[in-house]
Structure formats: structure tokens, C-alpha cells
Design an enzyme around this catalytic site. Structure first.
Site, PDB file in Angstrom:
ATOM      1  CG  ASP A  67      -0.372  -0.488   2.555  1.00  0.00           C
ATOM      2  OD1 ASP A  67       0.934  -0.451   2.696  1.00  0.00           O
ATOM      3  OD2 ASP A  67      -0.896  -0.736   3.403  1.00  0.00           O
ATOM      4  CG  ASP A 142      -8.525  -0.191  11.409  1.00  0.00           C
ATOM      5  OD1 ASP A 142      -7.426  -1.365  11.215  1.00  0.00           O
ATOM      6  OD2 ASP A 142      -8.511   0.836  10.838  1.00  0.00           O
ATOM      7  CG  HIS A 144      -5.401  -1.701   8.758  1.00  0.00           C
ATOM      8  ND1 HIS A 144      -5.358  -0.356   8.985  1.00  0.00           N
ATOM      9  CD2 HIS A 144      -4.130  -2.013   8.908  1.00  0.00           C
ATOM     10  CE1 HIS A 144      -4.317   0.076   9.335  1.00  0.00           C
ATOM     11  NE2 HIS A 144      -3.373  -1.052   9.184  1.00  0.00           N
ATOM     12  CD  GLU A 149      -8.339   1.376   7.698  1.00  0.00           C
ATOM     13  OE1 GLU A 149      -8.438   0.659   8.449  1.00  0.00           O
ATOM     14  OE2 GLU A 149      -7.544   2.602   7.929  1.00  0.00           O
TER      15      GLU A 149
HETATM   16  P1  PGA Z   1       2.491  -1.028  12.562  1.00  0.00           P
HETATM   17  O1  PGA Z   1       1.454  -1.081  11.425  1.00  0.00           O
HETATM   18  O2  PGA Z   1       3.686  -2.284  12.100  1.00  0.00           O
HETATM   19  O3  PGA Z   1       3.218   0.328  12.366  1.00  0.00           O
HETATM   20  O4  PGA Z   1       1.818  -1.492  13.769  1.00  0.00           O
HETATM   21  C1  PGA Z   1       0.716  -2.577  11.090  1.00  0.00           C
HETATM   22  C2  PGA Z   1      -0.110  -2.048  10.016  1.00  0.00           C
HETATM   23  O5  PGA Z   1      -0.869  -1.274  10.032  1.00  0.00           O
HETATM   24  O6  PGA Z   1      -0.473  -3.185   9.188  1.00  0.00           O
END
Ligand code: PGA
Length: 257
Positions: A67, A142, A144, A149
Site C-alpha cells: 500500500d 483496527d 486492517h 479498513e
Molecule cells: P505497524 O502497522 O507495524 O506500524 O503497527 C501495521 C499495520 O498497520 O498493518
């Protein structure tokens, strides 16, 4: 689904890097799917160490990132601004430390003039590379998966997604704040591979660390499969998936004993 619990972040990162390195050794022209965020940094640094000290060869590897924020991006000539693009993140945390060819690396283009058209092209590029051999993933606060999302379709392909408040808050704290960017200035949309895209990878490697992820990963792995926790789609995955957690992140998993 193979769940591996390691004592700490460093052990988790080494274990994950070894899985990737084994694939690169056995299939030098493999297609790797990379993720961004704080979680995989240790894994990427370990891969960089393996390149420098052990000669792990990435010269034929092709990569696709999950992404990118919409509205920012770094170009391959490295004339980037001090942005928080995932293209820049990959360059700084991994690509500039190994011998992968930058032209073989793909990160969704946050500066694409026509993002919807770009998403179709990204899907086509993955297909023409022969599909992804191993996709690295994390999980958001959350739930995701990539930037899919809550509410994203399990059949979704690469698309534009609006980020939730939880994601914006988490990523502001982790990245933007340090860069002196205000919360309002941070991009609120992203380009992301869809869940359908991810589920087509030939293997998955999901990394999860820290207490703040304990509850959500338990929901994703043990709770009902549902679009409110899009990472729960891993339960539908048909291939070989490995989830590597540190002890803190594994604390709320019921069935590990
Ligand atoms: P993070 O993000 O590694 O910064 O916790 C993980 C994600 O959003 O998939």
C-alpha cells in the site's frame, strides 16, 4: 495456518527474515510482497545484514508493496522530499541496503494522476510478474490488512481506501509526528492491494508484535471471519500461512495453551 511465538521482537524478526531468505535462496527470482509500518523494520534490517555479511542475493528479486498513502510518493531517482511515503520507507529501511534493483520494486504510486487506473495497472503488473510468492503482512490496530479498513470487501482488488480515525491516529504517532507534519496534513486516503489480491499470494508471512496488538490479533485469528476485522480473512486463506508473534502479542490467543 502456522502460528509461531517468539520471545521478543528481535527473535521474531530473525525468524521472519530467515523464512524470506530461504525463499530468496531457493528461488532467486521470487516475487516478494512487502509491508510497511513499524513491525517489519527489524525483519528488513536482518535481511540487510544477511546481504552484507552472508551475500544473500536480491539481484533477481521482484517486489510489490501492499500500500501507499494517496498524494505522496518518492520517485526512483531519489529526489524525494521529506515525506512519509512508503516508497521512501522501503528505500530507507531495505532497498538502499541490499542489491535489489529499484526498477524491480513496485510500491503503489501515491502520486498517480488517475489512481483508479493505476490500481488496475498494479494488479496487471502483479499478474505479469507471475503472482506473489510470499506476502509479508502486519495487522493494524483496527484489524486492517494492508490498508483494507473495516468494511472492505474480502473480494476487493487494489483500490483507493479511506483511512479510519484509528489508523490515522496510530500512524500519526508512529511516523508523522516525528517528521513534524500536522495531523491535518497527513494523507487521509491510501492505495492498497485488496483482500482478494492478498489471498492470491502463494504464501503469507504475518508479523505481529507488542501488547497493543494482542487483542486485535486474537480477534483476527480466533474470532469470527468478518469485515470489521479484515485481517480475519487469513482464516479463509488456502495456501501456506505463517503468523509470527512475540510473546506480548500472543498473550490473548486462547488456543496456544
Ligand atoms: P505497524 O502497522 O507495524 O506500524 O503497527 C501495521 C499495520 O498497520 O498493518
Amino acid at each position: 495456518m502456522k502460528i509461531v511465538v517468539k520471545e521478543n521482537y528481535a527473535d521474531m524478526s530473525k525468524f521472519a527474515a530467515n523464512i524470506i531468505a530461504d525463499l530468496v535462496r531457493s528461488k532467486p527470482n521470487c516475487v516478494l510482497g512487502f509491508a510497511t509500518g513499524a513491525t517489519p523494520i527489524g525483519t528488513y534490517h536482518e535481511l540487510a545484514r544477511m546481504y552484507k555479511e552472508e551475500g544473500l542475493d536480491f539481484s533477481k528479486v521482484i517486489s510489490f508493496n501492499l500500500d501507499e498513502y494517496l498524494g505522496i510518493g518518492m520517485n526512483l531517482k531519489k529526489t524525494y522530499d521529506l515525506d512519509q511515503s512508503y516508497r521512501r520507507f522501503m528505500y530507507e529501511e531495505l532497498f538502499s541496503h541490499i542489491n535489489i534493483k529499484l526498477e524491480n520494486t513496485h510500491v503503489p504510486d501515491g502520486l498517480a494522476k488517475d489512481p483508479d487506473k493505476f490500481c488496475l495497472q498494479y494488479e496487471a503488473a502483479i499478474k505479469s510478474a507471475g503472482g506473489i510468492d510470499l506476502q509479508v503482512l502486519g495487522i493494524g490496530g483496527d484489524g486492517h490488512w494492508a490498508f483494507n479498513e473495516p468494511g472492505a470487501s474480502f473480494k476487493s482488488r487494489t483500490h483507493v481506501e479511506r483511512l479510519t480515525k484509528k489508523t490515522l491516529d496510530d500512524n500519526y504517532e508512529a511516523f508523522y509526528k516525528k517528521a513534524g507534519v500536522s495531523a491535518e496534513q497527513m494523507p487521509h486516503f491510501a492505495l492498497t492491494m485488496g483482500i482478494g489480491t492478498i489471498l492470491e499470494a502463494r504464501s503469507l508471512l504475518m508479523l505481529v508484535n507488542g501488547t497493543r496488538k494482542a487483542e486485535i490479533i486474537a480477534k483476527a485469528l480466533e474470532g469470527p471471519v468478518n469485515a470489521n476485522v479484515t485481517a480475519s480473512a487469513i482464516q479463509l486463506y488456502k495456501g501456506d500461512s505463517t503468523i509470527v508473534l512475540d510473546r506480548e502479542a500472543a498473550a490473548k490467543l486462547t488456543y496456544l495453551g
